[in-house]
Write a protein that holds these residues in place. Structure first.
Motif, PDB file in Angstrom:
ATOM      1  N   ALA A 191       0.862  -1.183   0.000  1.00 51.92           N
ATOM      2  CA  ALA A 191       0.000   0.000   0.000  1.00 51.92           C
ATOM      3  C   ALA A 191       0.899   1.234   0.000  1.00 51.92           C
ATOM      4  CB  ALA A 191      -0.903  -0.014   1.223  1.00 51.92           C
ATOM      5  N   HIS A 192       0.805   2.026  -1.078  1.00 54.12           N
ATOM      6  CA  HIS A 192       1.762   3.121  -1.276  1.00 54.12           C
ATOM      7  C   HIS A 192       1.075   4.285  -1.992  1.00 54.12           C
ATOM      8  CE1 HIS A 192       5.500   5.168  -2.310  1.00 54.12           C
ATOM      9  NE2 HIS A 192       6.162   4.290  -1.566  1.00 54.12           N
ATOM     10  N   LEU A 193       1.376   5.499  -1.544  1.00 54.62           N
ATOM     11  CA  LEU A 193       0.749   6.681  -2.156  1.00 54.62           C
ATOM     12  C   LEU A 193       1.103   6.832  -3.628  1.00 54.62           C
ATOM     13  CD1 LEU A 193       1.126   9.406   0.651  1.00 54.62           C
ATOM     14  CD2 LEU A 193      -0.961   8.235  -0.078  1.00 54.62           C
ATOM     15  N   ASP A 194       2.270   6.303  -4.042  1.00 52.97           N
ATOM     16  CA  ASP A 194       2.693   6.398  -5.439  1.00 52.97           C
ATOM     17  C   ASP A 194       2.281   5.175  -6.255  1.00 52.97           C
ATOM     18  OD1 ASP A 194       3.900   8.865  -4.987  1.00 52.97           O
ATOM     19  OD2 ASP A 194       5.797   7.955  -4.374  1.00 52.97           O
ATOM     20  N   GLY A 195       1.482   4.302  -5.662  1.00 54.12           N
ATOM     21  CA  GLY A 195       1.064   3.098  -6.369  1.00 54.12           C
ATOM     22  C   GLY A 195      -0.038   3.349  -7.370  1.00 54.12           C
ATOM     23  N   LYS A 196      -0.434   2.291  -8.045  1.00 56.03           N
ATOM     24  CA  LYS A 196      -1.543   2.351  -8.991  1.00 56.03           C
ATOM     25  C   LYS A 196      -2.812   1.883  -8.283  1.00 56.03           C
ATOM     26  CE  LYS A 196       1.411   1.427 -12.993  1.00 56.03           C
ATOM     27  NZ  LYS A 196       1.681   0.504 -14.134  1.00 56.03           N
ATOM     28  N   PRO A 197      -3.993   2.288  -8.765  1.00 53.28           N
ATOM     29  CA  PRO A 197      -5.240   1.826  -8.134  1.00 53.28           C
ATOM     30  C   PRO A 197      -5.247   0.303  -7.985  1.00 53.28           C
ATOM     31  CG  PRO A 197      -5.712   3.522  -9.739  1.00 53.28           C
ATOM     32  CD  PRO A 197      -4.252   3.216  -9.890  1.00 53.28           C
ATOM     33  N   TYR A 198      -5.696  -0.161  -6.832  1.00 54.42           N
ATOM     34  CA  TYR A 198      -5.583  -1.594  -6.519  1.00 54.42           C
ATOM     35  C   TYR A 198      -6.332  -2.490  -7.494  1.00 54.42           C
ATOM     36  CZ  TYR A 198     -10.205  -1.286  -4.238  1.00 54.42           C
ATOM     37  OH  TYR A 198     -11.538  -1.098  -3.967  1.00 54.42           O
ATOM     38  N   ASP A 199      -7.353  -1.944  -8.160  1.00 51.58           N
ATOM     39  CA  ASP A 199      -8.113  -2.777  -9.099  1.00 51.58           C
ATOM     40  C   ASP A 199      -7.482  -2.831 -10.488  1.00 51.58           C
ATOM     41  OD1 ASP A 199      -8.625  -0.161  -9.678  1.00 51.58           O
ATOM     42  OD2 ASP A 199     -10.815  -0.329  -9.646  1.00 51.58           O
ATOM     43  N   ILE A 231       0.307  -0.477  -4.702  1.00 55.53           N
ATOM     44  CA  ILE A 231      -1.098  -0.166  -4.969  1.00 55.53           C
ATOM     45  C   ILE A 231      -1.594   0.928  -4.023  1.00 55.53           C
ATOM     46  CG2 ILE A 231      -1.635  -2.463  -5.869  1.00 55.53           C
ATOM     47  CD1 ILE A 231      -2.775  -3.170  -3.113  1.00 55.53           C
ATOM     48  N   LYS A 232      -2.658   1.576  -4.440  1.00 54.39           N
ATOM     49  CA  LYS A 232      -3.287   2.570  -3.573  1.00 54.39           C
ATOM     50  C   LYS A 232      -4.804   2.478  -3.729  1.00 54.39           C
ATOM     51  CE  LYS A 232      -3.150   6.411  -6.923  1.00 54.39           C
ATOM     52  NZ  LYS A 232      -2.633   7.776  -7.162  1.00 54.39           N
ATOM     53  N   ILE A 233      -5.489   3.071  -2.785  1.00 56.81           N
ATOM     54  CA  ILE A 233      -6.947   3.140  -2.831  1.00 56.81           C
ATOM     55  C   ILE A 233      -7.317   4.471  -3.475  1.00 56.81           C
ATOM     56  CG2 ILE A 233      -9.046   3.225  -1.427  1.00 56.81           C
ATOM     57  CD1 ILE A 233      -7.391   1.584   0.685  1.00 56.81           C
ATOM     58  N   PRO A 234      -8.033   4.465  -4.589  1.00 58.59           N
ATOM     59  CA  PRO A 234      -8.380   5.722  -5.259  1.00 58.59           C
ATOM     60  C   PRO A 234      -9.138   6.664  -4.317  1.00 58.59           C
ATOM     61  CG  PRO A 234      -8.916   3.838  -6.644  1.00 58.59           C
ATOM     62  CD  PRO A 234      -8.575   3.293  -5.288  1.00 58.59           C
ATOM     63  N   MET A 235      -8.804   7.943  -4.366  1.00 58.31           N
ATOM     64  CA  MET A 235      -9.396   8.946  -3.480  1.00 58.31           C
ATOM     65  C   MET A 235     -10.097  10.045  -4.274  1.00 58.31           C
ATOM     66  SD  MET A 235      -8.686   8.116  -0.342  1.00 58.31           S
ATOM     67  CE  MET A 235      -7.696   6.785   0.317  1.00 58.31           C
ATOM     68  N   GLU A 236     -11.218  10.471  -3.758  1.00 62.31           N
ATOM     69  CA  GLU A 236     -11.900  11.641  -4.301  1.00 62.31           C
ATOM     70  C   GLU A 236     -11.635  12.832  -3.380  1.00 62.31           C
ATOM     71  OE1 GLU A 236     -13.401  11.667  -7.132  1.00 62.31           O
ATOM     72  OE2 GLU A 236     -13.472   9.508  -7.537  1.00 62.31           O
ATOM     73  N   GLY A 237     -11.949  14.013  -3.875  1.00 63.56           N
ATOM     74  CA  GLY A 237     -11.767  15.208  -3.066  1.00 63.56           C
ATOM     75  C   GLY A 237     -10.307  15.477  -2.776  1.00 63.56           C
ATOM     76  N   ARG A 238     -10.027  16.001  -1.589  1.00 70.06           N
ATOM     77  CA  ARG A 238      -8.667  16.387  -1.227  1.00 70.06           C
ATOM     78  C   ARG A 238      -8.019  15.398  -0.247  1.00 70.06           C
ATOM     79  NH1 ARG A 238      -9.143  22.667   0.333  1.00 70.06           N
ATOM     80  NH2 ARG A 238      -6.870  22.415   0.490  1.00 70.06           N
ATOM     81  N   VAL A 239      -8.655  14.261  -0.077  1.00 70.69           N
ATOM     82  CA  VAL A 239      -8.113  13.250   0.834  1.00 70.69           C
ATOM     83  C   VAL A 239      -6.928  12.549   0.170  1.00 70.69           C
ATOM     84  CG1 VAL A 239      -8.603  11.111   2.066  1.00 70.69           C
ATOM     85  CG2 VAL A 239     -10.355  12.887   1.898  1.00 70.69           C
ATOM     86  N   GLU A 240      -5.803  12.469   0.866  1.00 77.07           N
ATOM     87  CA  GLU A 240      -4.614  11.805   0.328  1.00 77.07           C
ATOM     88  C   GLU A 240      -4.523  10.348   0.743  1.00 77.07           C
ATOM     89  OE1 GLU A 240      -1.111  13.918   1.335  1.00 77.07           O
ATOM     90  OE2 GLU A 240      -1.516  15.610  -0.002  1.00 77.07           O
ATOM     91  N   SER A 241      -4.952  10.047   1.965  1.00 77.98           N
ATOM     92  CA  SER A 241      -4.810   8.678   2.458  1.00 77.98           C
ATOM     93  C   SER A 241      -5.851   8.411   3.532  1.00 77.98           C
ATOM     94  CB  SER A 241      -3.401   8.442   3.032  1.00 77.98           C
ATOM     95  OG  SER A 241      -3.186   9.290   4.156  1.00 77.98           O
ATOM     96  N   LEU A 242      -5.966   7.147   3.905  1.00 78.23           N
ATOM     97  CA  LEU A 242      -6.900   6.722   4.937  1.00 78.23           C
ATOM     98  C   LEU A 242      -6.139   6.208   6.151  1.00 78.23           C
ATOM     99  CD1 LEU A 242      -9.408   4.689   2.725  1.00 78.23           C
ATOM    100  CD2 LEU A 242      -9.735   7.006   3.609  1.00 78.23           C
ATOM    101  N   ASN A 243      -6.832   6.111   7.257  1.00 78.70           N
ATOM    102  CA  ASN A 243      -6.277   5.454   8.433  1.00 78.70           C
ATOM    103  C   ASN A 243      -5.767   4.060   8.043  1.00 78.70           C
ATOM    104  OD1 ASN A 243      -7.238   3.227  10.538  1.00 78.70           O
ATOM    105  ND2 ASN A 243      -6.515   4.987  11.694  1.00 78.70           N
TER     106      ASN A 243
END
Length: 270
Positions: A191-199, A231-243
């Motif tokens: 799980a990485h901010l520079d990753g590609k969407p997990y799907d 991989i990363k979880i795609p985010m909407e809005g201004r959220v960069e990451s999740l808990n």
């Protein structure tokens, strides 16, 4: 009935609640509350019970045999509140044996799907991840040695009993352990901010592991570089990451969904 904090058993109980070193040396940890107590009994891991006077009187009036065949002590209500690690004690505590799981045991479980944790520091996060891992059907958890103590009382409470059932291995050499996973042909998804969407990065139906990093700093570069996919979880809005626990839950349940439906895609052949 025990009424004093200076009692040797109470001193040791307090030590087990507060000191990771004592828990490790004795191979014991402390659970609180009727639910955890019942689960520890069911799993045959309970060593000794400690009940408040009011809890003891109430439960034995309903079930006189409740404490039969158990090693137990009764504490005054005042002492029990002083010893308890919770704000609202539920009247029952117990000392429990550590569960010992080896890496070999975890890797021998078929249809491998692991949660791999580097430097998770928040007890609530770790406990939630363990509980979620059971719910999502993960085959095991691997932790780096820098993670918060697995048997920290806050971790134990957050697992809601899953700590008794989910295989967990704490790696002294985290990097060597990752190499062992790679040698077993287990696909590593970091799980990485520079990753590609997990799907978009292959499926989780094959033997795989999700690597989750520290809450504040994420994964170290060395660990990230060992992953087969970032991989990363795609985010909407201004959220960069999740808990960290939330992110882990999303990935674990996506793997569970894929394995439940069994729908293969062209990415599965990667």
């Amino acid at each position: 009935m025990i009424s004093s904090l200076s009692n040797q058993q109470i001193k040791n109980l307090t030590l087990l609640l507060k000191k990771a070193k004592a828990r490790e040396e004795q191979g014991l940890f402390v659970i609180e509350g009727p639910k955890m107590f019942e689960e520890a009994k069911e799993e045959k891991l309970l060593v000794k019970a400690y009940a408040s006077e009011s809890f003891f009187n109430e439960i034995t009036s309903q079930n006189p045999q409740y404490f039969n065949h158990l090693d137990y002590e009764i504490l005054t209500d005042t002492l029990f509140k002083e010893v308890s690690d919770t704000k609202t004690p539920q009247g029952i505590m117990g000392t429990v044996k550590w569960r010992k799981d080896s890496l070999e045991q975890i890797l021998a479980i078929p249809n491998t799907c692991l949660l791999v944790l580097e430097d998770i520091r928040d007890p609530g996060n770790l406990g939630t991840m363990i509980r979620t891992a059971e719910g999502a059907g993960m085959t095991g958890i691997i932790m780096s040695s820098s993670c918060v103590d697995l048997y920290n009382p806050k971790v134990i409470r957050s697992t809601m009993g899953s700590v008794f059932r989910v295989p967990v291995y704490q790696a002294e050499d985290f990097i060597d352990t990752l190499y062992a996973l790679k040698n077993k042909k287990i696909a590593l998804f970091a799980a990485h901010l520079d990753g590609k969407p997990y799907d978009s990065e292959g499926s989780f139906i094959r033997d795989c592991a999700f690597i989750i990093g520290n809450e504040a700093n994420g994964l170290t570069e060395e660990v990230s570089s060992m992953a087969d996919f970032q991989i990363k979880i795609p985010m909407e809005g201004r959220v960069e990451s999740l808990n960290a626990a939330v992110a882990a839950a999303i990935l674990m349940y996506e793997a569970a969904r894929q394995r439940r439906t069994g729908n293969l895609t062209e990415n599965d052949i990667r």
